[in-house]
Design a protein around this motif. Structure first.
Motif, PDB file in Angstrom:
ATOM      1  N   ARG A 159       9.947  17.597  -9.779  1.00 30.75           N
ATOM      2  CA  ARG A 159      10.617  17.483  -8.478  1.00 30.75           C
ATOM      3  C   ARG A 159       9.966  16.343  -7.726  1.00 30.75           C
ATOM      4  O   ARG A 159       8.749  16.338  -7.536  1.00 30.75           O
ATOM      5  CB  ARG A 159      10.510  18.791  -7.692  1.00 30.75           C
ATOM      6  N   ILE A 160      10.760  15.390  -7.301  1.00 29.12           N
ATOM      7  CA  ILE A 160      10.253  14.192  -6.646  1.00 29.12           C
ATOM      8  C   ILE A 160      10.809  14.098  -5.233  1.00 29.12           C
ATOM      9  O   ILE A 160      12.004  14.317  -5.009  1.00 29.12           O
ATOM     10  CB  ILE A 160      10.650  12.914  -7.422  1.00 29.12           C
ATOM     11  N   GLU A 161       9.951  13.765  -4.281  1.00 25.80           N
ATOM     12  CA  GLU A 161      10.385  13.460  -2.928  1.00 25.80           C
ATOM     13  C   GLU A 161       9.771  12.127  -2.522  1.00 25.80           C
ATOM     14  O   GLU A 161       8.583  11.877  -2.777  1.00 25.80           O
ATOM     15  CB  GLU A 161       9.949  14.553  -1.946  1.00 25.80           C
ATOM     16  N   GLY A 162      10.562  11.260  -1.910  1.00 27.53           N
ATOM     17  CA  GLY A 162      10.068   9.963  -1.483  1.00 27.53           C
ATOM     18  C   GLY A 162      10.584   8.861  -2.373  1.00 27.53           C
ATOM     19  O   GLY A 162      11.648   8.979  -3.001  1.00 27.53           O
ATOM     20  N   ASP A 163       9.853   7.769  -2.460  1.00 28.43           N
ATOM     21  CA  ASP A 163      10.269   6.573  -3.188  1.00 28.43           C
ATOM     22  C   ASP A 163       9.825   6.641  -4.650  1.00 28.43           C
ATOM     23  O   ASP A 163       8.672   6.370  -4.961  1.00 28.43           O
ATOM     24  CB  ASP A 163       9.654   5.338  -2.510  1.00 28.43           C
ATOM     25  N   PRO A 164      10.736   6.973  -5.573  1.00 28.74           N
ATOM     26  CA  PRO A 164      10.339   7.101  -6.981  1.00 28.74           C
ATOM     27  C   PRO A 164       9.962   5.767  -7.613  1.00 28.74           C
ATOM     28  O   PRO A 164       9.329   5.733  -8.672  1.00 28.74           O
ATOM     29  CB  PRO A 164      11.580   7.697  -7.645  1.00 28.74           C
ATOM     30  N   GLY A 165      10.345   4.661  -6.973  1.00 30.95           N
ATOM     31  CA  GLY A 165       9.986   3.355  -7.513  1.00 30.95           C
ATOM     32  C   GLY A 165       8.490   3.139  -7.580  1.00 30.95           C
ATOM     33  O   GLY A 165       8.001   2.337  -8.392  1.00 30.95           O
ATOM     34  N   ILE A 166       7.733   3.859  -6.740  1.00 32.26           N
ATOM     35  CA  ILE A 166       6.276   3.738  -6.780  1.00 32.26           C
ATOM     36  C   ILE A 166       5.729   4.239  -8.115  1.00 32.26           C
ATOM     37  O   ILE A 166       4.772   3.689  -8.660  1.00 32.26           O
ATOM     38  CB  ILE A 166       5.641   4.489  -5.597  1.00 32.26           C
ATOM     39  N   PHE A 167       6.366   5.272  -8.659  1.00 30.73           N
ATOM     40  CA  PHE A 167       5.931   5.758  -9.970  1.00 30.73           C
ATOM     41  C   PHE A 167       6.189   4.702 -11.039  1.00 30.73           C
ATOM     42  O   PHE A 167       5.383   4.526 -11.955  1.00 30.73           O
ATOM     43  CB  PHE A 167       6.639   7.066 -10.328  1.00 30.73           C
ATOM     44  N   ASP A 168       7.311   3.985 -10.951  1.00 28.95           N
ATOM     45  CA  ASP A 168       7.582   2.902 -11.897  1.00 28.95           C
ATOM     46  C   ASP A 168       6.496   1.834 -11.802  1.00 28.95           C
ATOM     47  O   ASP A 168       6.038   1.306 -12.827  1.00 28.95           O
ATOM     48  CB  ASP A 168       8.957   2.279 -11.617  1.00 28.95           C
ATOM     49  N   PRO A 207       0.829  -1.211   0.000  1.00 31.26           N
ATOM     50  CA  PRO A 207       0.000   0.000   0.000  1.00 31.26           C
ATOM     51  C   PRO A 207       0.863   1.260   0.000  1.00 31.26           C
ATOM     52  O   PRO A 207       1.943   1.294   0.614  1.00 31.26           O
ATOM     53  CB  PRO A 207      -0.805  -0.120   1.299  1.00 31.26           C
ATOM     54  N   ALA A 208       0.396   2.269  -0.702  1.00 32.03           N
ATOM     55  CA  ALA A 208       1.187   3.502  -0.835  1.00 32.03           C
ATOM     56  C   ALA A 208       0.269   4.705  -0.953  1.00 32.03           C
ATOM     57  O   ALA A 208      -0.893   4.596  -1.373  1.00 32.03           O
ATOM     58  CB  ALA A 208       2.096   3.408  -2.059  1.00 32.03           C
ATOM     59  N   VAL A 209       0.809   5.851  -0.581  1.00 35.16           N
ATOM     60  CA  VAL A 209       0.126   7.135  -0.728  1.00 35.16           C
ATOM     61  C   VAL A 209       0.975   8.004  -1.648  1.00 35.16           C
ATOM     62  O   VAL A 209       2.179   8.171  -1.417  1.00 35.16           O
ATOM     63  CB  VAL A 209      -0.066   7.827   0.631  1.00 35.16           C
ATOM     64  N   VAL A 210       0.351   8.532  -2.695  1.00 35.68           N
ATOM     65  CA  VAL A 210       1.055   9.324  -3.705  1.00 35.68           C
ATOM     66  C   VAL A 210       0.401  10.696  -3.802  1.00 35.68           C
ATOM     67  O   VAL A 210      -0.821  10.799  -3.925  1.00 35.68           O
ATOM     68  CB  VAL A 210       1.006   8.629  -5.085  1.00 35.68           C
ATOM     69  N   ASP A 211       1.217  11.736  -3.758  1.00 38.68           N
ATOM     70  CA  ASP A 211       0.709  13.104  -3.903  1.00 38.68           C
ATOM     71  C   ASP A 211       1.223  13.737  -5.191  1.00 38.68           C
ATOM     72  O   ASP A 211       2.376  13.499  -5.601  1.00 38.68           O
ATOM     73  CB  ASP A 211       1.145  13.985  -2.730  1.00 38.68           C
ATOM     74  N   TYR A 212       0.377  14.553  -5.810  1.00 35.90           N
ATOM     75  CA  TYR A 212       0.754  15.351  -6.976  1.00 35.90           C
ATOM     76  C   TYR A 212       0.440  16.809  -6.658  1.00 35.90           C
ATOM     77  O   TYR A 212      -0.684  17.131  -6.261  1.00 35.90           O
ATOM     78  CB  TYR A 212      -0.021  14.915  -8.217  1.00 35.90           C
ATOM     79  N   HIS A 213       1.427  17.675  -6.851  1.00 32.61           N
ATOM     80  CA  HIS A 213       1.269  19.094  -6.534  1.00 32.61           C
ATOM     81  C   HIS A 213       1.516  19.929  -7.792  1.00 32.61           C
ATOM     82  O   HIS A 213       2.606  19.886  -8.378  1.00 32.61           O
ATOM     83  CB  HIS A 213       2.267  19.523  -5.454  1.00 32.61           C
ATOM     84  N   ALA A 214       0.503  20.677  -8.216  1.00 34.72           N
ATOM     85  CA  ALA A 214       0.657  21.579  -9.357  1.00 34.72           C
ATOM     86  C   ALA A 214       1.147  22.936  -8.866  1.00 34.72           C
ATOM     87  O   ALA A 214       0.699  23.431  -7.825  1.00 34.72           O
ATOM     88  CB  ALA A 214      -0.672  21.739 -10.082  1.00 34.72           C
ATOM     89  N   ALA A 248       3.191  11.652   2.369  1.00 38.09           N
ATOM     90  CA  ALA A 248       3.005  10.682   1.293  1.00 38.09           C
ATOM     91  C   ALA A 248       4.258   9.817   1.177  1.00 38.09           C
ATOM     92  O   ALA A 248       5.348  10.208   1.612  1.00 38.09           O
ATOM     93  CB  ALA A 248       2.745  11.404  -0.024  1.00 38.09           C
ATOM     94  N   ASP A 249       4.095   8.643   0.572  1.00 36.86           N
ATOM     95  CA  ASP A 249       5.251   7.786   0.316  1.00 36.86           C
ATOM     96  C   ASP A 249       6.103   8.346  -0.820  1.00 36.86           C
ATOM     97  O   ASP A 249       7.313   8.142  -0.858  1.00 36.86           O
ATOM     98  CB  ASP A 249       4.786   6.371  -0.018  1.00 36.86           C
ATOM     99  N   VAL A 250       5.462   9.047  -1.746  1.00 35.15           N
ATOM    100  CA  VAL A 250       6.178   9.747  -2.806  1.00 35.15           C
ATOM    101  C   VAL A 250       5.303  10.910  -3.264  1.00 35.15           C
ATOM    102  O   VAL A 250       4.075  10.823  -3.243  1.00 35.15           O
ATOM    103  CB  VAL A 250       6.515   8.808  -3.992  1.00 35.15           C
ATOM    104  N   ALA A 251       5.939  11.994  -3.644  1.00 34.44           N
ATOM    105  CA  ALA A 251       5.215  13.179  -4.105  1.00 34.44           C
ATOM    106  C   ALA A 251       5.942  13.784  -5.295  1.00 34.44           C
ATOM    107  O   ALA A 251       7.172  13.707  -5.389  1.00 34.44           O
ATOM    108  CB  ALA A 251       5.082  14.209  -2.988  1.00 34.44           C
ATOM    109  N   ALA A 252       5.163  14.354  -6.210  1.00 32.00           N
ATOM    110  CA  ALA A 252       5.721  15.000  -7.398  1.00 32.00           C
ATOM    111  C   ALA A 252       5.215  16.424  -7.496  1.00 32.00           C
ATOM    112  O   ALA A 252       4.035  16.687  -7.250  1.00 32.00           O
ATOM    113  CB  ALA A 252       5.331  14.218  -8.651  1.00 32.00           C
TER     114      ALA A 252
END
Length: 259
Positions: free
Chosen positions: A241-250, A176-183, A216-220
């Motif tokens: 700009r990425i913070e956290g575990d970028p592998g989640i995006f993969d 399970p993961a939490v992902v944030d996107y910030h514009a 979040a586990d990863v944020a962009a």
């Protein structure tokens, strides 16, 4: 999910993007120019794809509530540029006419049944605007004049992609993961990934400054246009700009849940 654009705005912007798409195609040295963001396609292939899709979606919207898309064959795309552009413009007019006739709330078949987007002509309009916008960018790249999406199109595009193409009840096959996107324009979204699927919600504006209710586990971070281009594979995480575990995006990019 709150919408950024009204139905009339969606139709207006679809027409605007279609005009910009035609201008890019008209400026090309040849219809055989390759499209770098769609490497297997020439500019002719891109126009044919987009025109075929508008014709088929027009028929699906016009058919109303259904269990399957309308079975139609799009008119053959002509090879001569002026005729091809007229063929494309006719397909866009057909879709816009079908949407106007249906209005935003009438049901119709869509492929995104288990998402957070409704199966309505209004939701089709939202998605079709993004298809036109992203493929207009592709055509502009092909002729060496790419333009970012406008703020109004891009902000609605982030929201539309997440609620339509990401949200699902299909189980997330990883931890399970939490992902944030910030514009950069001040809007933020959160995606919860779990055995229950992917759920999306808007975050308070303060979240863009790092004041999320839980980390979040990863944020962009990027402009709304950059986020849309990332979602559609036109740019990579290197442009954000990425913070956290970028592998989640993969994992997200590779995930193909049943819709």
């Amino acid at each position: 999910m709150e919408k950024t654009l009204e139905f009339a705005d969606l139709l207006r912007l679809m027409d605007e993007r279609a005009t910009a798409f035609q201008a890019a195609v008209a400026a090309a040295s040849s219809l055989d120019v390759r499209v770098p963001t769609c490497p297997e396609w020439t500019l002719f292939d891109l126009v044919q794809h987009l025109g075929d899709g508008r014709h088929k979606w027009a028929a699906t919207v016009a058919a109303g509530p259904a269990d399957a898309p309308a079975a139609v064959s799009a008119p053959v795309a002509p090879r001569e540029r002026e005729a091809l552009l007229a063929w494309f413009a006719a397909s866009v007019r057909e879709l816009l006419d079908a949407l106007r006739e249906a209005g935003p709330d009438r049901g119709c078949w869509t492929w995104w049944g288990p998402s957070q987007s409704p199966q309505t002509s209004g939701a089709v309009a939202r998605h079709q605007l993004q298809q036109l916008a992203v493929h207009t960018y592709d055509a502009q790249v092909a002729v060496g004049a790419p333009q970012p999406l406008s703020v109004e199109v891009a902000l609605d595009g982030v929201d539309e992609f997440l609620t339509t193409c990401c949200a699902t009840t299909a189980p997330w096959p990883h931890k399970p993961a939490v992902v944030d996107y910030h514009a950069a324009e001040g809007h933020s979204w959160r995606v919860w990934l779990s055995a229950d699927g992917a759920r999306v919600a808007r975050l308070p504006r303060s979240a863009a400054a790092g004041e999320s209710p839980e980390p979040a586990d990863v944020a962009a971070w990027g402009t709304a246009s950059e986020l849309v281009m990332f979602f559609y594979g036109r740019i990579t995480t290197k442009s954000l700009r990425i913070e956290g575990d970028p592998g989640i995006f993969d994992q997200l990019i590779a995930w193909e849940p049943e819709m």
